[in-house]
Design a protein around this motif. Structure first.
Motif, PDB file in Angstrom:
ATOM      1  N   VAL A  24      57.932  35.960  35.029  1.00  0.00           N
ATOM      2  CA  VAL A  24      56.904  36.056  36.353  1.00  0.00           C
ATOM      3  C   VAL A  24      56.673  34.881  37.181  1.00  0.00           C
ATOM      4  O   VAL A  24      56.731  33.732  36.400  1.00  0.00           O
ATOM      5  CB  VAL A  24      55.695  36.797  36.040  1.00  0.00           C
ATOM      6  N   LEU A 212      46.555  44.132  31.259  1.00  0.00           N
ATOM      7  CA  LEU A 212      47.462  42.710  31.872  1.00  0.00           C
ATOM      8  C   LEU A 212      47.235  41.721  30.764  1.00  0.00           C
ATOM      9  O   LEU A 212      47.970  40.976  30.406  1.00  0.00           O
ATOM     10  CB  LEU A 212      46.990  42.533  33.167  1.00  0.00           C
ATOM     11  N   SER A 213      46.023  41.499  30.333  1.00  0.00           N
ATOM     12  CA  SER A 213      45.497  40.308  29.558  1.00  0.00           C
ATOM     13  C   SER A 213      46.210  40.274  28.176  1.00  0.00           C
ATOM     14  O   SER A 213      46.824  39.306  27.842  1.00  0.00           O
ATOM     15  CB  SER A 213      44.109  40.195  29.249  1.00  0.00           C
ATOM     16  N   ARG A 216      50.082  39.871  28.902  1.00  0.00           N
ATOM     17  CA  ARG A 216      50.298  38.127  29.391  1.00  0.00           C
ATOM     18  C   ARG A 216      49.864  37.359  28.294  1.00  0.00           C
ATOM     19  O   ARG A 216      49.777  35.999  28.507  1.00  0.00           O
ATOM     20  CB  ARG A 216      49.819  37.910  30.606  1.00  0.00           C
ATOM     21  N   ASP A 217      49.317  37.732  27.194  1.00  0.00           N
ATOM     22  CA  ASP A 217      48.807  36.845  26.137  1.00  0.00           C
ATOM     23  C   ASP A 217      47.620  36.099  26.622  1.00  0.00           C
ATOM     24  O   ASP A 217      47.332  34.737  26.335  1.00  0.00           O
ATOM     25  CB  ASP A 217      49.967  35.940  25.639  1.00  0.00           C
ATOM     26  N   GLN A 218      46.702  36.500  27.387  1.00  0.00           N
ATOM     27  CA  GLN A 218      45.409  36.076  28.014  1.00  0.00           C
ATOM     28  C   GLN A 218      44.269  36.805  27.501  1.00  0.00           C
ATOM     29  O   GLN A 218      43.270  37.049  28.167  1.00  0.00           O
ATOM     30  CB  GLN A 218      45.569  36.002  29.414  1.00  0.00           C
ATOM     31  N   ILE A 302      45.668  37.229  37.812  1.00  0.00           N
ATOM     32  CA  ILE A 302      45.518  38.547  36.792  1.00  0.00           C
ATOM     33  C   ILE A 302      44.443  39.332  37.330  1.00  0.00           C
ATOM     34  O   ILE A 302      44.556  40.265  37.027  1.00  0.00           O
ATOM     35  CB  ILE A 302      45.324  37.847  35.337  1.00  0.00           C
ATOM     36  N   ASP A 305      45.608  41.026  40.352  1.00  0.00           N
ATOM     37  CA  ASP A 305      46.549  41.952  40.103  1.00  0.00           C
ATOM     38  C   ASP A 305      45.905  43.213  39.653  1.00  0.00           C
ATOM     39  O   ASP A 305      46.370  44.457  39.947  1.00  0.00           O
ATOM     40  CB  ASP A 305      47.511  41.570  39.098  1.00  0.00           C
ATOM     41  N   GLU A 333      51.830  40.039  39.712  1.00  0.00           N
ATOM     42  CA  GLU A 333      52.570  39.071  38.836  1.00  0.00           C
ATOM     43  C   GLU A 333      53.305  40.101  37.772  1.00  0.00           C
ATOM     44  O   GLU A 333      54.384  39.487  37.183  1.00  0.00           O
ATOM     45  CB  GLU A 333      51.886  38.123  38.371  1.00  0.00           C
ATOM     46  N   SER A 334      53.130  41.415  37.807  1.00  0.00           N
ATOM     47  CA  SER A 334      53.908  42.066  36.884  1.00  0.00           C
ATOM     48  C   SER A 334      55.196  42.840  37.326  1.00  0.00           C
ATOM     49  O   SER A 334      55.098  43.297  38.541  1.00  0.00           O
ATOM     50  CB  SER A 334      52.961  43.076  36.176  1.00  0.00           C
TER      51      SER A 334
END
Length: 352
Positions: A24, A212-213, A216-218, A302, A305, A333-334
């Motif tokens: 991304v 999304l978190s 995205r490993d957030q 994020i 998004d 971004e996805s």
């Protein structure tokens, strides 16, 4: 792991494909990657891609504003006076801190929620005993748990223990976040229908941000709560615009689309002021600064998004979306698959 979590959280049977392994990028990085892959002779110019981004975002924002404010004035072009007024209002909101009384009163259950979000490796009984300290919150939790957006089956949840058992620790944290914030949205002045629409938008935004978190490993315990704050800022901005316009002639008041643009200019600042007034952790600040940059400078973040996906979901619930999933994926971004997965989950919740 992320897709398995999505299946568990949302119950979306359509989640069968692996997430694309393509990297991304920020918008400019995507453009450079495209040029490297396809060659300069066949690639679009940066200006062309930026133009497409603006066009797609404008179409989505326009459709979303109709769901927020109705179709009246939706196709009008602003006059020069309206343009100047919109610039002036944005400048005033950016330049001056809002008085404390303009920020909704901190929810009485917020301190308990913030402690709950920090609790790790706890069992159901511990969480139940913790929440039962606040009877009013417990009642609200059961109401929220039985709402179409959160219920997992047609069977009603009758007790706090049952809600925790069905939803799990992570699920009950989402419900408690919503139960804590919902009264703030309901108590906001202005148009009741607008408040309800913005609340549904907030629920979708919170769910999108959490999904999304994870992908995205957030991941973080407060991401769902963070996703609810920008929409509260929208209500505050709308009220402030009503105040600033006062008794202006109708033809000088800014149009709905302009109101939404003012919101995107100032949302980050209002969100951070809410965080400060409510005594919340500074951990939110960087995400909110990034959101502000994304809204103003057409970058990716994020939080933004998640807001965009929630906008798309809100439009999709009442009308045909103005842009395709493919076009939507240029705005976030996805990739298409991730966006489609999140939107399917939101659709299943909205439709009950």
């Amino acid at each position: 792991m992320a897709i398995a979590w999505l299946r568990k959280m949302f119950g979306v049977s359509a989640v069968t494909e692996p997430v694309s392994n393509q990297p991304v990028y920020h918008l400019t990085e995507r453009q450079n990657a495209s040029e490297d892959t396809h060659g300069a002779t066949n690639s679009e110019t940066t200006n062309a891609k930026t133009k497409r981004y603006r066009e797609y975002l404008l179409e989505l924002d326009h459709a979303f504003c109709q769901s927020l404010f109705g179709t009246e004035h939706s196709y009008e072009m602003p006059t020069e006076t309206q343009r100047e007024n919109a610039k002036s209002y944005a400048k005033q909101l950016l330049s001056n801190e809002l008085n404390s009384e303009k920020i909704p009163r901190k929810p009485s259950s917020l301190p308990l929620l913030l402690k709950l979000l920090k609790m790790e490796m706890v069992n159901n009984d511990t969480v139940a005993q913790f929440l039962i300290k606040d009877p009013a919150l417990t009642s609200q939790v059961l109401k929220i748990a039985n709402s179409p957006f959160f219920r997992l089956s047609n069977q009603s949840v009758e007790s706090l223990d049952e809600a925790i058992r069905r939803l799990g620790i992570a699920g009950i944290k989402r419900v408690v976040s919503a139960a804590t914030m919902m009264p703030v949205f309901q108590a906001s002045g202005g148009n009741k229908t607008l408040n309800e629409t913005v609340w549904r938008w907030a629920l979708c935004s919170g769910a999108s941000l959490e999904a999304l978190s994870i992908i995205r490993d957030q991941d973080g315990p407060s991401n769902y709560l963070l996703g609810l704050i920008p929409e509260l800022a929208m209500l505050i901005v709308n009220q402030e615009l009503d105040r600033l316009e006062g008794s202006l002639p109708e033809e000088e008041k800014i149009l709905p689309m302009q109101r939404f643009k003012v919101f995107k200019r100032v949302a980050w600042k209002i969100c951070i002021q809410i965080r400060k007034e409510w005594g919340m952790s500074e951990e939110f600040d960087q995400a909110l600064y990034d959101m502000g940059d994304a809204m103003r400078l057409r970058k990716y973040s994020i939080v933004y998004d998640a807001i965009i996906l929630a906008q798309y979901s809100a439009v999709e619930a009442s009308a045909k979306p103005p842009i395709s999933i493919e076009k939507l994926s240029l705005l976030t971004e996805s990739d298409e698959f991730v966006n489609q997965t999140v939107l399917l989950s939101l659709k299943s919740k909205i439709e009950g």
